[in-house]
Design an enzyme around this catalytic site. Structure first.
Site, PDB file in Angstrom:
ATOM      1  N   ASP A  42       0.836  -1.206   0.000  1.00 11.65           N
ATOM      2  CA  ASP A  42       0.000   0.000   0.000  1.00 11.65           C
ATOM      3  C   ASP A  42       0.871   1.256   0.000  1.00 11.65           C
ATOM      4  OD1 ASP A  42       0.868  -0.140   2.602  1.00 11.65           O
ATOM      5  OD2 ASP A  42      -1.113   0.114   3.519  1.00 11.65           O
ATOM      6  N   SER A  43       2.202   1.067   0.055  1.00 13.78           N
ATOM      7  CA  SER A  43       3.127   2.180  -0.193  1.00 13.78           C
ATOM      8  C   SER A  43       2.868   2.776  -1.577  1.00 13.78           C
ATOM      9  CB  SER A  43       4.585   1.704  -0.091  1.00 13.78           C
ATOM     10  OG  SER A  43       4.788   0.547  -0.882  1.00 13.78           O
ATOM     11  N   ASP A  81      -0.954  -6.079  -0.125  1.00 10.97           N
ATOM     12  CA  ASP A  81      -1.380  -5.400   1.095  1.00 10.97           C
ATOM     13  C   ASP A  81      -2.878  -5.192   1.109  1.00 10.97           C
ATOM     14  OD1 ASP A  81       0.511  -4.822   3.044  1.00 10.97           O
ATOM     15  OD2 ASP A  81       1.336  -3.116   1.937  1.00 10.97           O
ATOM     16  N   LYS A 111      -1.280  -9.254   3.011  1.00  9.11           N
ATOM     17  CA  LYS A 111      -0.540  -8.776   4.188  1.00  9.11           C
ATOM     18  C   LYS A 111      -1.423  -7.763   4.907  1.00  9.11           C
ATOM     19  CE  LYS A 111       3.219  -5.878   3.909  1.00  9.11           C
ATOM     20  NZ  LYS A 111       2.738  -4.683   4.610  1.00  9.11           N
ATOM     21  N   GLU A 113      -1.562  -5.144   8.641  1.00  7.93           N
ATOM     22  CA  GLU A 113      -0.802  -4.569   9.748  1.00  7.93           C
ATOM     23  C   GLU A 113      -1.487  -4.891  11.068  1.00  7.93           C
ATOM     24  OE1 GLU A 113      -0.168  -0.379   9.069  1.00  7.93           O
ATOM     25  OE2 GLU A 113       0.663  -0.728   7.073  1.00  7.93           O
ATOM     26  N   GLU A 176       8.784  -3.857  10.909  1.00  5.19           N
ATOM     27  CA  GLU A 176       9.196  -2.545  10.385  1.00  5.19           C
ATOM     28  C   GLU A 176       9.669  -1.629  11.506  1.00  5.19           C
ATOM     29  OE1 GLU A 176       6.619  -0.695   7.509  1.00  5.19           O
ATOM     30  OE2 GLU A 176       7.722   1.204   7.607  1.00  5.19           O
TER      31      GLU A 176
HETATM   32  O1  KIV Z   1       3.538  -1.053   1.661  1.00  2.00           O
HETATM   33  C1  KIV Z   1       4.716  -1.449   1.689  1.00  2.00           C
HETATM   34  O2  KIV Z   1       5.501  -1.227   0.764  1.00  2.00           O
HETATM   35  C2  KIV Z   1       5.148  -2.194   2.856  1.00  2.00           C
HETATM   36  C3  KIV Z   1       6.615  -2.469   2.986  1.00  2.00           C
HETATM   37  C4  KIV Z   1       7.338  -1.233   3.271  1.00  2.00           C
HETATM   38  C5  KIV Z   1       6.892  -3.528   3.970  1.00  2.00           C
HETATM   39  O3  KIV Z   1       4.360  -2.553   3.679  1.00  2.00           O
END
Ligand code: KIV
EC number: 2.1.2.11
Length: 259
Positions: A42-43, A81, A111, A113, A176
């Site tokens: 989600d970055s 994510d 994934k 959080e 992280e």
């Molecule tokens: O969204 C992302 O890129 C991440 C990584 C930085 C682990 O969660």
């Protein structure tokens, strides 16, 4: 790469490499480079969409990009994510949303959080057959609650989160921005691989954002980032070269022209 093979890399002595990708051409290249995991992070909200944090990206946007990545990758495990708040509205909504990710992309896992407070959701997803990579330590989706992106140092809370996520059935875990010593303890305690970002060298693997590795980030880069190329310069130089040749009448030349 499958989920069981990814988990089984723990303890083999082979460190796991994982990078983000958000579109077909970059996903194809990172897969060709031989990483074990590709993360549609989600970055993307910050790196691709230009937002100031990871909160704005939507589930539909994640699926749109994950589908491109899933089609490009033939070897690595592809993890997507779950964006905020696609897993915060109850177990059933989380299964529905994660189910869409698996059904509408060719990706193999999600994934999310959280540790203790997401353990029930992780267990529900896993019991629905959806592999979950957990993400503990700094959780960028909590940026407003945390008041910024800071190293997380509460050892007891970090250990509890890691245990809870692993016991709930996560197949791997991103750690992280936590001190190296705590990451080493968590890595030693868990039977699933830890993938660090700003968590030191003792994790079972490392993940970085692709645009940071390529030197395509904007002005600020956190301490844990290492750029292995300077694509910002390469891209600007290439486009300037094109602009100058167009202005000077040197492009297109005879070999670019039909008679
Ligand atoms: O969204 C992302 O890129 C991440 C990584 C930085 C682990 O969660």
């Amino acid at each position: 790469m499958t989920v069981p093979k990814f988990t089984a890399l723990k303890g083999t002595g082979q460190k796991i490499s994982m990078v983000t990708a958000y579109d077909y051409p970059f996903a194809r290249l990172v897969d060709e480079a031989g990483v074990e995991g590709v993360l549609v992070g989600d970055s993307m909200s910050m790196v691709v969409q230009g937002h100031e944090n990871t909160l704005p990206v939507t589930l539909d946007e994640m699926i749109y990009h994950a589908e491109m990545v899933g089609r490009a990758v033939n070897h690595a495990l592809v993890v997507v994510d779950m964006p905020f708040p696609s897993y915060h509205l109850g177990k059933f909504k989380a299964i529905e949303n994660a189910g869409r990710i698996l059904k509408e992309t060719r990706c193999q896992a999600v994934k999310l959080e959280g540790g203790v407070e997401q353990a029930e959701t992780i267990a529900a997803l896993v019991s629905a057959g959806i592999p979950v990579m957990a993400h503990c330590g700094l959780r960028p989706q909590n940026v407003h609650q945390l008041g910024g992106y800071r190293v997380q140092r509460d050892e007891q809370a970090l250990m509890s989160d890691a245990c809870a996520a692993a016991e709930a059935g996560a197949f791997a875990m991103v750690l992280e921005c936590i001190p190296r010593g705590i990451a080493a303890k968590i890595t030693g305690m868990l039977s699933i691989p830890t993938i660090g970002i700003g968590a030191g060298a003792d994790c079972d693997g490392q993940v970085l954002v692709l645009h940071d590795i390529l030197g395509m980030a904007s002005d600020y880069a956190p301490r844990f980032v290492k750029a292995y190329a300077n694509l910002n310069k390469t891209v600007v130089d290439a486009v300037r070269g094109f602009r100058d040749e167009v202005r000077g009448g040197d492009f297109p030349a005879a070999e670019h022209t039909f008679e």
